[in-house]
Design a protein around this motif. Structure first.
Motif, PDB file in Angstrom:
ATOM      1  N   ALA A   1      41.112  39.542  28.854  1.00 39.41           N
ATOM      2  CA  ALA A   1      40.599  40.053  30.410  1.00 39.41           C
ATOM      3  C   ALA A   1      40.430  40.893  31.487  1.00 39.41           C
ATOM      4  O   ALA A   1      41.435  41.802  31.200  1.00 39.41           O
ATOM      5  CB  ALA A   1      41.244  38.624  31.502  1.00 39.41           C
ATOM      6  N   ARG A   2      39.521  40.532  31.596  1.00 41.19           N
ATOM      7  CA  ARG A   2      39.149  41.627  32.847  1.00 41.19           C
ATOM      8  C   ARG A   2      39.175  41.725  34.204  1.00 41.19           C
ATOM      9  O   ARG A   2      37.926  40.405  34.003  1.00 41.19           O
ATOM     10  CB  ARG A   2      38.580  42.573  32.684  1.00 41.19           C
ATOM     11  CG  ARG A   2      37.538  43.446  33.260  1.00 41.19           C
ATOM     12  CD  ARG A   2      36.400  44.228  33.247  1.00 41.19           C
ATOM     13  NE  ARG A   2      35.974  45.449  34.419  1.00 41.19           N
ATOM     14  CZ  ARG A   2      35.241  46.057  34.256  1.00 41.19           C
ATOM     15  NH1 ARG A   2      33.559  45.882  33.575  1.00 41.19           N
ATOM     16  NH2 ARG A   2      34.172  46.614  35.194  1.00 41.19           N
ATOM     17  N   GLU A   3      39.582  42.011  35.480  1.00 37.95           N
ATOM     18  CA  GLU A   3      39.447  40.968  36.876  1.00 37.95           C
ATOM     19  C   GLU A   3      39.115  42.850  37.777  1.00 37.95           C
ATOM     20  O   GLU A   3      38.062  43.894  37.441  1.00 37.95           O
ATOM     21  CB  GLU A   3      40.302  41.005  37.676  1.00 37.95           C
ATOM     22  CG  GLU A   3      40.622  39.638  37.426  1.00 37.95           C
ATOM     23  CD  GLU A   3      39.935  38.428  37.677  1.00 37.95           C
ATOM     24  OE1 GLU A   3      38.596  39.199  38.327  1.00 37.95           O
ATOM     25  OE2 GLU A   3      39.416  37.146  36.787  1.00 37.95           O
ATOM     26  N   ARG A   4      40.168  43.236  38.536  1.00 37.65           N
ATOM     27  CA  ARG A   4      39.614  44.500  38.888  1.00 37.65           C
ATOM     28  C   ARG A   4      40.119  46.231  38.142  1.00 37.65           C
ATOM     29  O   ARG A   4      40.934  45.545  38.031  1.00 37.65           O
ATOM     30  CB  ARG A   4      39.948  44.304  40.146  1.00 37.65           C
ATOM     31  CG  ARG A   4      39.576  46.070  41.224  1.00 37.65           C
ATOM     32  CD  ARG A   4      40.145  45.667  42.428  1.00 37.65           C
ATOM     33  NE  ARG A   4      42.038  45.831  42.586  1.00 37.65           N
ATOM     34  CZ  ARG A   4      42.874  45.195  42.565  1.00 37.65           C
ATOM     35  NH1 ARG A   4      42.190  44.146  44.124  1.00 37.65           N
ATOM     36  NH2 ARG A   4      44.035  44.919  43.173  1.00 37.65           N
ATOM     37  N   HIS A   5      38.996  46.843  38.068  1.00 34.30           N
ATOM     38  CA  HIS A   5      40.183  48.287  37.489  1.00 34.30           C
ATOM     39  C   HIS A   5      39.572  49.020  38.565  1.00 34.30           C
ATOM     40  O   HIS A   5      40.515  49.296  39.576  1.00 34.30           O
ATOM     41  CB  HIS A   5      38.876  48.714  36.679  1.00 34.30           C
ATOM     42  CG  HIS A   5      38.993  49.757  36.248  1.00 34.30           C
ATOM     43  ND1 HIS A   5      40.403  49.578  35.189  1.00 34.30           N
ATOM     44  CD2 HIS A   5      38.740  51.342  35.664  1.00 34.30           C
ATOM     45  CE1 HIS A   5      40.572  50.796  34.170  1.00 34.30           C
ATOM     46  NE2 HIS A   5      39.657  51.571  35.391  1.00 34.30           N
ATOM     47  N   SER A   6      38.849  49.889  38.824  1.00 34.01           N
ATOM     48  CA  SER A   6      38.927  50.909  39.991  1.00 34.01           C
ATOM     49  C   SER A   6      38.658  49.985  41.561  1.00 34.01           C
ATOM     50  O   SER A   6      38.078  49.132  41.361  1.00 34.01           O
ATOM     51  CB  SER A   6      38.269  52.230  39.518  1.00 34.01           C
ATOM     52  OG  SER A   6      38.063  53.187  40.575  1.00 34.01           O
ATOM     53  N   SER A   7      38.385  50.948  42.436  1.00 34.37           N
ATOM     54  CA  SER A   7      37.967  50.676  43.468  1.00 34.37           C
ATOM     55  C   SER A   7      35.687  51.191  43.560  1.00 34.37           C
ATOM     56  O   SER A   7      35.798  52.009  43.508  1.00 34.37           O
ATOM     57  CB  SER A   7      38.002  51.212  44.611  1.00 34.37           C
ATOM     58  OG  SER A   7      37.262  50.900  46.049  1.00 34.37           O
ATOM     59  N   SER A   8      35.374  49.964  42.808  1.00 34.32           N
ATOM     60  CA  SER A   8      33.929  50.146  42.578  1.00 34.32           C
ATOM     61  C   SER A   8      33.053  49.407  43.013  1.00 34.32           C
ATOM     62  O   SER A   8      31.678  49.520  42.793  1.00 34.32           O
ATOM     63  CB  SER A   8      34.062  50.211  40.970  1.00 34.32           C
ATOM     64  OG  SER A   8      35.089  50.861  40.244  1.00 34.32           O
ATOM     65  N   ARG A   9      33.842  48.417  44.331  1.00 35.24           N
ATOM     66  CA  ARG A   9      32.716  47.210  44.374  1.00 35.24           C
ATOM     67  C   ARG A   9      32.317  47.408  46.356  1.00 35.24           C
ATOM     68  O   ARG A   9      33.548  47.345  46.707  1.00 35.24           O
ATOM     69  CB  ARG A   9      32.181  46.415  44.091  1.00 35.24           C
ATOM     70  CG  ARG A   9      31.856  46.286  42.460  1.00 35.24           C
ATOM     71  CD  ARG A   9      31.509  44.831  42.082  1.00 35.24           C
ATOM     72  NE  ARG A   9      31.765  45.589  40.571  1.00 35.24           N
ATOM     73  CZ  ARG A   9      32.748  46.279  39.670  1.00 35.24           C
ATOM     74  NH1 ARG A   9      34.216  46.499  40.095  1.00 35.24           N
ATOM     75  NH2 ARG A   9      33.134  46.647  38.485  1.00 35.24           N
TER      76      ARG A   9
ATOM     77  N   PRO B   1      44.339  54.197  46.347  1.00 38.09           N
ATOM     78  CA  PRO B   1      42.897  54.571  47.606  1.00 38.09           C
ATOM     79  C   PRO B   1      41.525  53.451  47.406  1.00 38.09           C
ATOM     80  O   PRO B   1      41.471  53.145  46.030  1.00 38.09           O
ATOM     81  CB  PRO B   1      42.081  55.900  47.360  1.00 38.09           C
ATOM     82  CG  PRO B   1      43.810  56.413  46.960  1.00 38.09           C
ATOM     83  CD  PRO B   1      44.303  55.458  46.180  1.00 38.09           C
ATOM     84  N   ILE B   2      41.328  53.086  48.653  1.00 36.59           N
ATOM     85  CA  ILE B   2      39.721  52.269  48.680  1.00 36.59           C
ATOM     86  C   ILE B   2      38.707  52.866  49.077  1.00 36.59           C
ATOM     87  O   ILE B   2      38.251  53.065  49.458  1.00 36.59           O
ATOM     88  CB  ILE B   2      40.148  50.747  49.238  1.00 36.59           C
ATOM     89  CG1 ILE B   2      41.056  50.215  48.285  1.00 36.59           C
ATOM     90  CG2 ILE B   2      38.882  49.755  49.309  1.00 36.59           C
ATOM     91  CD1 ILE B   2      41.987  48.863  49.174  1.00 36.59           C
ATOM     92  N   ARG B   3      36.984  52.738  48.346  1.00 39.59           N
ATOM     93  CA  ARG B   3      36.796  53.181  48.714  1.00 39.59           C
ATOM     94  C   ARG B   3      35.211  52.571  49.260  1.00 39.59           C
ATOM     95  O   ARG B   3      35.436  51.103  49.743  1.00 39.59           O
ATOM     96  CB  ARG B   3      35.290  54.147  47.512  1.00 39.59           C
ATOM     97  CG  ARG B   3      36.584  54.974  46.681  1.00 39.59           C
ATOM     98  CD  ARG B   3      35.215  55.439  45.281  1.00 39.59           C
ATOM     99  NE  ARG B   3      36.667  56.122  44.524  1.00 39.59           N
ATOM    100  CZ  ARG B   3      36.428  55.333  43.446  1.00 39.59           C
ATOM    101  NH1 ARG B   3      36.560  54.418  42.973  1.00 39.59           N
ATOM    102  NH2 ARG B   3      37.450  56.611  42.875  1.00 39.59           N
ATOM    103  N   GLU B   4      34.495  53.194  50.312  1.00 37.25           N
ATOM    104  CA  GLU B   4      33.392  52.138  50.593  1.00 37.25           C
ATOM    105  C   GLU B   4      32.451  51.390  49.826  1.00 37.25           C
ATOM    106  O   GLU B   4      31.231  53.042  49.603  1.00 37.25           O
ATOM    107  CB  GLU B   4      33.491  52.634  52.553  1.00 37.25           C
ATOM    108  CG  GLU B   4      34.465  52.289  53.336  1.00 37.25           C
ATOM    109  CD  GLU B   4      34.546  51.478  53.190  1.00 37.25           C
ATOM    110  OE1 GLU B   4      34.870  50.002  53.517  1.00 37.25           O
ATOM    111  OE2 GLU B   4      36.305  50.292  53.371  1.00 37.25           O
TER     112      GLU B   4
ATOM    113  N   GLY C   1      25.526  57.926  42.044  1.00 36.98           N
ATOM    114  CA  GLY C   1      26.423  58.752  42.451  1.00 36.98           C
ATOM    115  C   GLY C   1      27.450  57.932  42.567  1.00 36.98           C
ATOM    116  O   GLY C   1      28.872  58.241  43.064  1.00 36.98           O
ATOM    117  N   ALA C   2      28.006  56.988  42.215  1.00 37.16           N
ATOM    118  CA  ALA C   2      29.157  56.092  42.246  1.00 37.16           C
ATOM    119  C   ALA C   2      29.921  55.749  40.550  1.00 37.16           C
ATOM    120  O   ALA C   2      30.412  56.449  40.193  1.00 37.16           O
ATOM    121  CB  ALA C   2      28.932  54.210  42.751  1.00 37.16           C
TER     122      ALA C   2
END
Length: 541
Positions: free
Chosen positions: A370-378, A520-523, A424-425
């Motif tokens: 299973a996979r849910e969240r990995h990095s802060s990517s969305r 950390p969380i990206r925007e 770039g993301a």
């Protein structure tokens, strides 16, 4: 912030479509029987060895000559080498949580996703072993990344930390943790005759590698076997050599630990398990439910208990290790432990104590991941929810939110608030020279297909015939020739997820969007599929 909801009618449709009783029961098939008792009450030691981001088959005993792993090879030769071992998730935090508890990620709430917390009600095998009299500890990376303190735990779920010994690493990408010296310190502190369980959690071969370190060490790029989901170029070969060099560093410290056990006369009374938490940090591998994302190396040695030179082809999951350790430590009392601490994993003891090779346990029909969240990517820290069933021949993956980017959104906001460049993301792919090469050369017709395989959106269902397509390049989900097999795997996955209480199937999948991320969380820009009339509010997340 806009509010949004998931399409509950669609979710309920799949609940009805997948409502099968159970797929894991194999009635009428002969069980692989065995007898195991503790000899004179003596408990075995356990040395659990886990690299960080290493795909099967990247060890020299598997035939990959460009990765030299003499210590792993020795464990395999003097014990059992597994060819079909799979992580419960293609990402580190959930994979490690599943391994520690013997449960699948969807059974662990917050711990089933990346960089969240680890609820204290989920008991981990080191704590149980400690209650059985074991000294438990770990070095470098235990469970993580995430916040175990906030759940009320007093230590990392892997045990007491031993981190004080350091060294000068050979490259900038390698940790300064002296793993073998920390193991020695752990051993010095135990009582005489006290059994131990130690977790050697290397940082290698996690990114970032020192670029060119493999070539600088004299490794030969012509020996590299480039998987066909990556272009075969000098840049990619060099990056793979950097990866191999870090695996070899991990292996070097394993060799030193084995030597310590030999010197103290404990080698043959120690179960040594060597594996990885998930696949290599390259595009279409780590954080993906393809073969190179969750198919991992595994070798197990245990003195004269496990006959050597055996090649095991049974499908096994890393969640099977916790019950294996507990059975080894408890012997005849294992049934009582199972009743007190139920686990979804199944002990490997019947395979380990068998003297044969090949496929031994007829009841092992499938493994799941299973996979849910990995990095802060969305946008809004959204997940990319996937579930997969892997059988002997096929891999079936369900992508619950195909409108989302599997590798993360292509653009993000920079720290100054400006919108960054397109492409770039994609932060669910670890930053690396290989992905930089794909992005920079995406307009080259020879490179474009590799870039698209890494980042493009995916359909709701993916189905791969691994006999013909071991690298998961051709999705045959819509091929009429595979209709029966597709339906069988769809129903088997759905039935198993229903039986084991997966929120994605029971209609509560939204909960995964609410678990707090402590890294950390990206925007990111708001995606175009968010509509004004959607109701589910994530503003309090």
């Amino acid at each position: 912030m806009k509010c949004f909801t998931y399409h509950l009618i669609k979710a309920r449709y799949f609940v009805l479509a997948w409502c099968i009783l159970a797929c894991a029961t194999n009635k009428g098939e002969e069980e692989l029987t065995y007898t195991y008792t503790l000899e004179d009450g003596k408990k075995p030691n356990i040395l659990f060895v886990i690299s960080d981001d290493q795909s099967y088959p990247h060890a020299s005993i598997y035939g990959e000559a460009w990765v030299q792993t003499p210590a792993f090879d020795r464990i395999a030769r003097e014990g059992a080498l597994f060819h079909n071992a799979f992580a419960a998730s293609p990402g580190c935090s959930p994979s490690r949580a599943a391994l520690l508890t013997g449960m699948y990620c969807w059974q662990l709430e917050d711990a089933g996703t990346h960089a969240s917390e680890f609820p204290a009600q989920y008991t981990v095998y080191p704590d149980i072993l400690e209650d059985l009299g074991y000294r438990v500890g770990y070095t470098r990376k235990g469970w993580g990344p995430g916040n175990w303190e906030i759940s009320g735990r007093t230590r990392n779920p892997a045990g007491d930390a031993f981190q004080s010994k350091e060294l000068e690493p050979p490259t900038t990408g390698i940790s300064n943790n002296d793993y073998a010296a920390n193991f020695a310190e752990f051993l010095e502190g135990r009582d005489a005759d006290q059994p131990f369980c130690f977790w050697y959690g290397a940082s290698e071969p996690h990114r970032v590698f020192e670029k060119g370190s493999g070539l600088n060490a004299g490794k030969d790029p012509s020996r590299v076997r480039v998987p066909p989901f990556l272009p075969d170029t000098p840049e990619i070969r060099s990056d793979l050599l950097d990866y191999a060099l870090e695996i070899e560093w991990f292996d070097k410290h394993l060799a030193m630990m084995v030597e310590q056990l030999e010197e103290m006369g404990e080698l043959d009374n120690t179960i040594i398990v060597v594996t990885s938490d998930n696949g290599m940090a390259f595009p279409r591998a780590k954080a993906n439910l393809y073969e190179y994302g969750f198919h991992v190396p595994l070798a197990i040695r245990w003195g004269n208990k496990v006959k050597g030179n055996r090649n095991i082809h049974d499908l096994v999951s890393l969640i099977d290790l916790a019950p294996t350790f507990l059975e080894a430590a408890s012997g005849e009392s294992f049934r009582e432990i199972q009743q007190e601490y139920p686990m979804e994993g199944k002990s490997l003891m019947n395979i380990l104590l068998h003297e044969g090779s090949g496929k031994l346990d007829a009841q092992r029909k499938a493994v799941f991941s299973a996979r849910e969240r990995h990095s802060s990517s969305r946008w809004n820290n959204l997940t990319y929810p996937q579930r997969a069933i892997r059988t002997e021949r096929f891999l079936y993956t369900r992508n619950f939110k195909p409108e989302r980017w599997p590798a993360g959104a292509p653009q993000k906001y920079e720290q100054d608030g400006s919108l960054g460049p397109m492409h770039g993301a994609y932060h669910d792919i670890d930053a690396c020279p290989t992905f930089d090469y794909l992005v920079e050369n995406r307009e080259d017709p020879a490179i474009l297909p590799f870039f698209e395989m890494a980042v493009q959106k995916r359909p709701e269902e993916e189905f791969f015939d691994l006999e013909k397509d071991p690298f998961c390049l051709t999705n045959v989900a819509e091929d009429p020739a595979y209709k029966k097999e597709l339906l069988d795997h769809r129903e088997s996955l759905g039935g198993y997820l229903m039986r084991t209480g997966d929120p994605r199937i029971s209609g509560n999948g939204d909960i995964y969007e609410m678990y707090v991320r402590y890294s950390p969380i990206r925007e990111f820009p708001e995606p175009d599929w968010i509509s004004d009339d959607e109701l589910y509010d994530l503003s309090t997340k």
